[in-house]
Design a protein around this motif. Structure first.
Motif, PDB file in Angstrom:
ATOM      1  N   VAL A  13       0.867  -1.177   0.000  1.00 48.21           N
ATOM      2  CA  VAL A  13       0.000   0.000   0.000  1.00 48.21           C
ATOM      3  C   VAL A  13       0.905   1.228   0.000  1.00 48.21           C
ATOM      4  CG1 VAL A  13      -1.654   1.343   1.369  1.00 48.21           C
ATOM      5  CG2 VAL A  13      -1.906  -1.142   1.179  1.00 48.21           C
ATOM      6  N   PRO A  14       0.730   2.132  -0.927  1.00 49.64           N
ATOM      7  CA  PRO A  14       1.581   3.331  -0.948  1.00 49.64           C
ATOM      8  C   PRO A  14       1.309   4.214   0.274  1.00 49.64           C
ATOM      9  CG  PRO A  14       0.414   3.057  -3.037  1.00 49.64           C
ATOM     10  CD  PRO A  14      -0.176   2.077  -2.068  1.00 49.64           C
ATOM     11  N   PRO A  15       2.353   4.663   0.937  1.00 44.67           N
ATOM     12  CA  PRO A  15       2.156   5.532   2.097  1.00 44.67           C
ATOM     13  C   PRO A  15       1.334   6.779   1.753  1.00 44.67           C
ATOM     14  CG  PRO A  15       4.455   4.883   1.918  1.00 44.67           C
ATOM     15  CD  PRO A  15       3.766   4.384   0.692  1.00 44.67           C
ATOM     16  N   LEU A  53      -0.103   6.503  10.643  1.00 51.73           N
ATOM     17  CA  LEU A  53       0.092   5.273   9.900  1.00 51.73           C
ATOM     18  C   LEU A  53       0.874   5.480   8.609  1.00 51.73           C
ATOM     19  CD1 LEU A  53      -0.600   2.280  10.043  1.00 51.73           C
ATOM     20  CD2 LEU A  53      -2.773   2.800   8.924  1.00 51.73           C
ATOM     21  N   ASP A  54       0.690   6.612   7.949  1.00 48.52           N
ATOM     22  CA  ASP A  54       1.380   6.808   6.665  1.00 48.52           C
ATOM     23  C   ASP A  54       2.893   6.774   6.819  1.00 48.52           C
ATOM     24  OD1 ASP A  54       1.643   9.331   7.840  1.00 48.52           O
ATOM     25  OD2 ASP A  54       0.721  10.413   6.181  1.00 48.52           O
ATOM     26  N   GLY A  55       3.389   7.412   7.845  1.00 45.07           N
ATOM     27  CA  GLY A  55       4.836   7.401   8.084  1.00 45.07           C
ATOM     28  C   GLY A  55       5.348   6.021   8.464  1.00 45.07           C
ATOM     29  N   ALA A  56       4.560   5.305   9.258  1.00 43.37           N
ATOM     30  CA  ALA A  56       4.959   3.956   9.654  1.00 43.37           C
ATOM     31  C   ALA A  56       4.979   3.023   8.443  1.00 43.37           C
ATOM     32  CB  ALA A  56       4.014   3.426  10.732  1.00 43.37           C
ATOM     33  N   VAL A  57       3.986   3.153   7.571  1.00 38.69           N
ATOM     34  CA  VAL A  57       3.959   2.338   6.347  1.00 38.69           C
ATOM     35  C   VAL A  57       5.180   2.662   5.484  1.00 38.69           C
ATOM     36  CG1 VAL A  57       2.719   1.933   4.175  1.00 38.69           C
ATOM     37  CG2 VAL A  57       1.458   1.977   6.335  1.00 38.69           C
ATOM     38  N   ALA A  58       5.527   3.937   5.397  1.00 41.47           N
ATOM     39  CA  ALA A  58       6.704   4.332   4.608  1.00 41.47           C
ATOM     40  C   ALA A  58       7.978   3.726   5.198  1.00 41.47           C
ATOM     41  CB  ALA A  58       6.810   5.849   4.552  1.00 41.47           C
ATOM     42  N   LEU A  59       8.114   3.781   6.500  1.00 35.12           N
ATOM     43  CA  LEU A  59       9.330   3.243   7.129  1.00 35.12           C
ATOM     44  C   LEU A  59       9.391   1.724   7.025  1.00 35.12           C
ATOM     45  CD1 LEU A  59       9.518   5.502  10.294  1.00 35.12           C
ATOM     46  CD2 LEU A  59      11.160   5.425   8.411  1.00 35.12           C
ATOM     47  N   GLY A  61       7.853  -0.251   4.956  1.00 37.18           N
ATOM     48  CA  GLY A  61       7.958  -0.673   3.564  1.00 37.18           C
ATOM     49  C   GLY A  61       9.172  -0.137   2.848  1.00 37.18           C
ATOM     50  N   ARG A  62      10.030   0.569   3.577  1.00 36.36           N
ATOM     51  CA  ARG A  62      11.234   1.188   2.996  1.00 36.36           C
ATOM     52  C   ARG A  62      10.893   2.025   1.772  1.00 36.36           C
ATOM     53  NH1 ARG A  62      13.739  -4.066   4.516  1.00 36.36           N
ATOM     54  NH2 ARG A  62      15.035  -3.577   6.315  1.00 36.36           N
ATOM     55  N   ARG A  63       9.853   2.876   1.960  1.00 41.08           N
ATOM     56  CA  ARG A  63       9.394   3.732   0.863  1.00 41.08           C
ATOM     57  C   ARG A  63       9.374   5.198   1.292  1.00 41.08           C
ATOM     58  NH1 ARG A  63       4.238   0.697  -1.653  1.00 41.08           N
ATOM     59  NH2 ARG A  63       4.655   2.091  -3.367  1.00 41.08           N
ATOM     60  N   VAL A  64      10.306   5.569   2.134  1.00 40.17           N
ATOM     61  CA  VAL A  64      10.398   6.948   2.599  1.00 40.17           C
ATOM     62  C   VAL A  64      10.946   7.816   1.473  1.00 40.17           C
ATOM     63  CG1 VAL A  64      11.487   8.495   4.271  1.00 40.17           C
ATOM     64  CG2 VAL A  64      10.743   6.214   4.983  1.00 40.17           C
ATOM     65  N   THR A  65      10.223   8.900   1.165  1.00 42.37           N
ATOM     66  CA  THR A  65      10.673   9.828   0.122  1.00 42.37           C
ATOM     67  C   THR A  65      10.495  11.260   0.596  1.00 42.37           C
ATOM     68  OG1 THR A  65       8.503   9.995  -0.928  1.00 42.37           O
ATOM     69  CG2 THR A  65       9.959   8.226  -1.718  1.00 42.37           C
ATOM     70  N   ARG A  66      11.235  12.146  -0.020  1.00 40.24           N
ATOM     71  CA  ARG A  66      11.097  13.566   0.288  1.00 40.24           C
ATOM     72  C   ARG A  66       9.696  14.055  -0.100  1.00 40.24           C
ATOM     73  NH1 ARG A  66      15.129  17.309   1.264  1.00 40.24           N
ATOM     74  NH2 ARG A  66      16.625  15.747   0.592  1.00 40.24           N
ATOM     75  N   SER A  67       9.197  13.599  -1.248  1.00 37.58           N
ATOM     76  CA  SER A  67       7.862  14.026  -1.681  1.00 37.58           C
ATOM     77  C   SER A  67       6.789  13.498  -0.733  1.00 37.58           C
ATOM     78  CB  SER A  67       7.582  13.577  -3.114  1.00 37.58           C
ATOM     79  OG  SER A  67       7.582  12.168  -3.202  1.00 37.58           O
ATOM     80  N   GLY A  68       6.996  12.327  -0.164  1.00 32.17           N
ATOM     81  CA  GLY A  68       6.053  11.801   0.822  1.00 32.17           C
ATOM     82  C   GLY A  68       6.042  12.637   2.087  1.00 32.17           C
ATOM     83  N   ALA A  69       7.210  13.105   2.496  1.00 28.61           N
ATOM     84  CA  ALA A  69       7.291  13.969   3.678  1.00 28.61           C
ATOM     85  C   ALA A  69       6.576  15.296   3.425  1.00 28.61           C
ATOM     86  CB  ALA A  69       8.750  14.206   4.063  1.00 28.61           C
ATOM     87  N   VAL A  70       6.728  15.832   2.226  1.00 31.86           N
ATOM     88  CA  VAL A  70       6.040  17.080   1.873  1.00 31.86           C
ATOM     89  C   VAL A  70       4.530  16.853   1.843  1.00 31.86           C
ATOM     90  CG1 VAL A  70       5.685  18.784   0.038  1.00 31.86           C
ATOM     91  CG2 VAL A  70       8.009  18.075   0.649  1.00 31.86           C
ATOM     92  N   ALA A  71       4.111  15.750   1.230  1.00 39.84           N
ATOM     93  CA  ALA A  71       2.680  15.434   1.175  1.00 39.84           C
ATOM     94  C   ALA A  71       2.109  15.284   2.579  1.00 39.84           C
ATOM     95  CB  ALA A  71       2.453  14.151   0.370  1.00 39.84           C
ATOM     96  N   ASP A  72       2.865  14.659   3.470  1.00 43.77           N
ATOM     97  CA  ASP A  72       2.411  14.493   4.851  1.00 43.77           C
ATOM     98  C   ASP A  72       2.265  15.839   5.545  1.00 43.77           C
ATOM     99  OD1 ASP A  72       1.795  12.786   7.198  1.00 43.77           O
ATOM    100  OD2 ASP A  72       3.629  13.697   7.981  1.00 43.77           O
TER     101      ASP A  72
END
Length: 165
Positions: A13-15, A53-59, A61-72
């Motif tokens: 599931v994408p963060p 949950l979104d940050g935990a899913v990213a961590l 799933g090893r899918r942490v991105t700069r754009s994900g942090a901005v979206a969050d």
């Protein structure tokens, strides 16, 4: 969060999808808060759950991105505003709800690094949840107003904390 994140990360599931769902839930809360405050309360809590949950899913799933942090971060500001509007729809004065949202936005814009203050995201969620819960059991406007005033007071203290750093 980690317990909930593992199965989501396992099925890829994408963060950011979790972030978007959280924003959707948050935006829906003020739309129904006046007529269904208990449902709005559930939406506020579910949106807050998605935020963690979104940050935990990213961590996980090893899918942490700069754009994900901005979206969050953007999602958090949208959700904060929606939570403030939910307090208004539950009976708090509009000016007070907008002040709460505006001060929170100012606090987050001023913050340059990780500094924990008295008015973090959980404080905002609790204020909004209590406003919705109180509106579910009483038509009185003062409980949501107190919740909005507590949010404003905590954020003013947080801004004072940030200006000292």
């Amino acid at each position: 969060m980690w317990t909930l994140a593992r199965p989501l990360a396992a099925v890829r599931v994408p963060p950011t999808a979790v972030t978007v769902i959280g924003v959707g839930l948050a935006v829906l809360a003020p739309l129904i808060a006046a007529s269904l405050p208990l449902v709005a309360l559930a939406l506020v809590v579910a949106a807050a759950l998605c935020d963690g949950l979104d940050g935990a899913v990213a961590l996980v799933g090893r899918r942490v991105t700069r754009s994900g942090a901005v979206a969050d971060a953007v999602a958090d500001r949208v959700a904060d505003t929606a939570f403030a509007l939910a307090m208004w729809r539950c009976g708090a004065p509009l000016w007070l709800a907008l002040l709460a949202a505006g001060l929170s936005l100012a606090q987050e814009l001023i913050r340059r690094r990780v500094i924990i203050t008295v008015a973090e995201r959980p404080t905002r969620v609790i204020c909004a949840a209590l406003a919705c819960g109180s509106a579910a059991v009483s038509d009185a406007a003062w409980p949501p107003t107190i919740c909005a005033a507590a949010w404003v007071a905590a954020t003013v203290m947080a801004l004072a904390q940030l200006t000292r750093v």
